[in-house]
Design an enzyme around this catalytic site. Structure first.
Site, mmCIF file in Angstrom:
data_model
loop_
_atom_site.group_PDB
_atom_site.id
_atom_site.type_symbol
_atom_site.label_atom_id
_atom_site.label_comp_id
_atom_site.label_asym_id
_atom_site.label_seq_id
_atom_site.Cartn_x
_atom_site.Cartn_y
_atom_site.Cartn_z
ATOM 1 N N TRP A 179 12.621 41.153 3.441
ATOM 2 C CA TRP A 179 11.152 41.097 3.448
ATOM 3 C C TRP A 179 10.589 40.499 2.168
ATOM 4 O O TRP A 179 9.684 39.669 2.204
ATOM 5 C CB TRP A 179 10.550 42.471 3.736
ATOM 6 C CG TRP A 179 10.802 42.892 5.162
ATOM 7 C CD1 TRP A 179 11.492 43.999 5.582
ATOM 8 C CD2 TRP A 179 10.404 42.206 6.362
ATOM 9 N NE1 TRP A 179 11.544 44.032 6.957
ATOM 10 C CE2 TRP A 179 10.884 42.951 7.461
ATOM 11 C CE3 TRP A 179 9.687 41.027 6.621
ATOM 12 C CZ2 TRP A 179 10.671 42.571 8.800
ATOM 13 C CZ3 TRP A 179 9.473 40.646 7.942
ATOM 14 C CH2 TRP A 179 9.961 41.406 9.009
ATOM 15 N N ASP A 211 4.227 45.495 -1.050
ATOM 16 C CA ASP A 211 4.409 45.606 0.406
ATOM 17 C C ASP A 211 5.104 46.939 0.652
ATOM 18 O O ASP A 211 6.308 47.072 0.427
ATOM 19 C CB ASP A 211 5.255 44.441 0.929
ATOM 20 C CG ASP A 211 5.589 44.579 2.418
ATOM 21 O OD1 ASP A 211 5.167 45.577 3.039
ATOM 22 O OD2 ASP A 211 6.274 43.689 2.954
ATOM 23 N N LYS A 232 5.050 50.835 11.335
ATOM 24 C CA LYS A 232 6.249 51.515 10.868
ATOM 25 C C LYS A 232 5.982 53.016 10.763
ATOM 26 O O LYS A 232 6.704 53.802 11.323
ATOM 27 C CB LYS A 232 6.703 50.970 9.510
ATOM 28 C CG LYS A 232 6.854 49.451 9.469
ATOM 29 C CD LYS A 232 8.005 48.942 10.324
ATOM 30 C CE LYS A 232 7.962 47.449 10.605
ATOM 31 N NZ LYS A 232 7.996 46.590 9.447
HETATM 32 C C1 LIG Z 1 8.006 45.100 9.328
HETATM 33 C C2 LIG Z 1 7.814 44.624 7.952
HETATM 34 C C3 LIG Z 1 7.168 43.414 7.687
HETATM 35 C C4 LIG Z 1 6.659 42.496 8.776
HETATM 36 O O1 LIG Z 1 5.671 43.099 9.520
HETATM 37 P P1 LIG Z 1 4.923 42.291 10.686
HETATM 38 O O2 LIG Z 1 3.936 43.280 11.176
HETATM 39 O O3 LIG Z 1 5.960 41.944 11.711
HETATM 40 O O4 LIG Z 1 4.299 41.107 10.092
HETATM 41 C C5 LIG Z 1 7.009 43.032 6.365
HETATM 42 N N1 LIG Z 1 7.445 43.811 5.362
HETATM 43 C C6 LIG Z 1 8.070 44.980 5.592
HETATM 44 C C7 LIG Z 1 8.540 45.796 4.428
HETATM 45 C C8 LIG Z 1 8.276 45.423 6.885
HETATM 46 O O5 LIG Z 1 8.895 46.586 7.110
#
Ligand SMILES: *Cc1c(COP(=O)(O)O)cnc(C)c1O
Length: 375
Positions: free
Chosen positions: A103, A187, A211
């Site tokens: 990521w 993030d 998540k």
């Molecule tokens: C799932 C995830 C993403 C991507 O999320 P999307 O909603 O598919 O854009 C980015 N960073 C992390 C840490 C994630 O777990």
């Protein structure tokens, strides 16, 4: 009983929340409409959205100096939206990234389209930590080794690498890195609301809801007000934090149903005793699972112990020819979505807030049972 769901995302939601949503599906609080059918500017949805914002602010103790924005496009869109909003601050168009897995690498790659982007630290090499050889992307660089440029617009990290199963538990004070003016941008998608956040240390935190906070479609952005208002000229209006903030997250039609569902999750979290209580449960759940894996002869988790995620627990069977038997047996035992990400292989158990201790116990019982039969 419903099976236990270990999906990495979209992932398990609290059963009580799903049941409440089902009960309210066709008629929200006697207003004669589903939440999906009501105007985002009407009094009912205004109440739903305002309560969600207030509850989230209370849960995480978000200071007044921060704006909470409900956006769309997921964390992937934020990979572009972040630089479009923040990289122009100071006029140098510089941003620095800590690379720790899939990521953060994606974030770094996307940001390169917007300016002079550098790597402040990376775990993409093999190292020895505490006498243990760690393969690339299985360890988290110590914050004291991060090297942000003092004049960079921000330093970006992914605080929980969902695929790799790594978590950065201690976010540094940027002054200790010699960059007191540089905001830390995080993030936090896959451990958002699983633990407390020290907002004194951050400029911005963002998370895709699917998540640990609700269904897909909603992105939560918590950004220091002083960082807003520097969007690049090419930034789409709907992605300019200044516009979204000024419109109270209603610059355009927001993902109303996802906001409603996340709002129910926030109320459920308050009922559990808030973030401190769920954090305690998350510590116990993850410890039980890692302890079992570490003591077993069949399973192995290869992440540096101090960097192991409380939320996403990848593991391998030492005999990979047993993988399909393992997954079939798990499904039959009511344990769903344990297959690892395709880029890593093996297994992954995501044990978010909505995955209760009983689910982790059921998983451990299955692991033991499978090991007894095949170990
Ligand atoms: C799932 C995830 C993403 C991507 O999320 P999307 O909603 O598919 O854009 C980015 N960073 C992390 C840490 C994630 O777990």
């Amino acid at each position: 009983m419903r099976p236990w769901n270990f999906s990495a995302g979209p992932s398990a939601l609290p059963l009580e929340v799903l049941e409440q949503a089902a009960a309210e599906l066709t008629d929200w609080h006697g207003c004669g409409m589903s939440v999906m059918e009501m105007s985002h500017r009407g009094k009912q949805f205004t109440q739903i959205c305002t309560e969600a914002l207030v509850d989230l602010r209370e849960l995480l103790a978000v200071p007044d100096a921060f704006e909470i924005l409900f956006m769309q496009g997921g964390a992937t869109a934020e990979n572009a939206i972040v630089p479009m909003n923040l990289i122009g601050r100071g006029g140098l168009n510089k941003a620095d990234y800590v690379l720790t897995g899939i990521w953060s690498n994606k974030s770094h790659k996307e940001a390169q389209r917007y300016g002079d982007v550098a790597v402040a630290a990376s775990s993409g090499t093999q190292v020895v930590i505490d006498g243990q050889t760690q393969e690339p992307w299985t360890w988290y660089p110590s914050a004291s080794d991060w090297k942000p440029r003092p004049d960079t617009a921000y330093l970006h990290i992914c605080s929980n690498e969902t695929i790799g199963g790594l978590e950065c538990a201690d976010w540094p004070d940027m002054a200790s890195l010699g960059a007191p003016e540089v905001p830390l941008v995080v993030d936090a998608s896959s451990h958002f609301l699983s633990r407390s956040i020290d907002f004194g240390k951050v400029g911005m935190v963002y998370a895709g809801a699917q998540k640990n906070a609700g269904p897909a479609g909603l992105t939560i952005v918590i950004v220091r007000k002083s960082l807003i208002g520097h969007a690049l000229p090419g930034c789409p209006s709907a992605f300019d934090y200044a516009n979204v903030a000024a419109a109270g997250s209603m610059f355009n039609t927001p993902p109303t149903y996802a906001i409603y569902m996340a709002g129910l999750v926030f109320k459920w979290l308050k009922k559990q005793g808030g973030i401190a209580a769920v954090e305690k449960a998350n510590i116990a759940k993850s410890r039980a699972l890692y302890d079992y894996l570490d003591g077993s002869d069949l399973y192995v988790n290869r992440i540096q112990p101090a960097a192991r995620s409380r939320m996403n627990v990848p593991f391998f069977l030492r005999d990979e020819s047993l993988n399909s038997a393992f997954l079939e047996g798990a499904e039959a035992a009511g344990l769903l979505q344990l297959k690892g990400h395709k880029s890593v292989g093996g297994m992954r158990a995501s044990i978010y807030n909505a995955v209760p201790p009983e689910a982790v116990q059921a998983l451990i019982t299955y692991l033991q049972d499978f090991e007894r039969r095949h170990g």
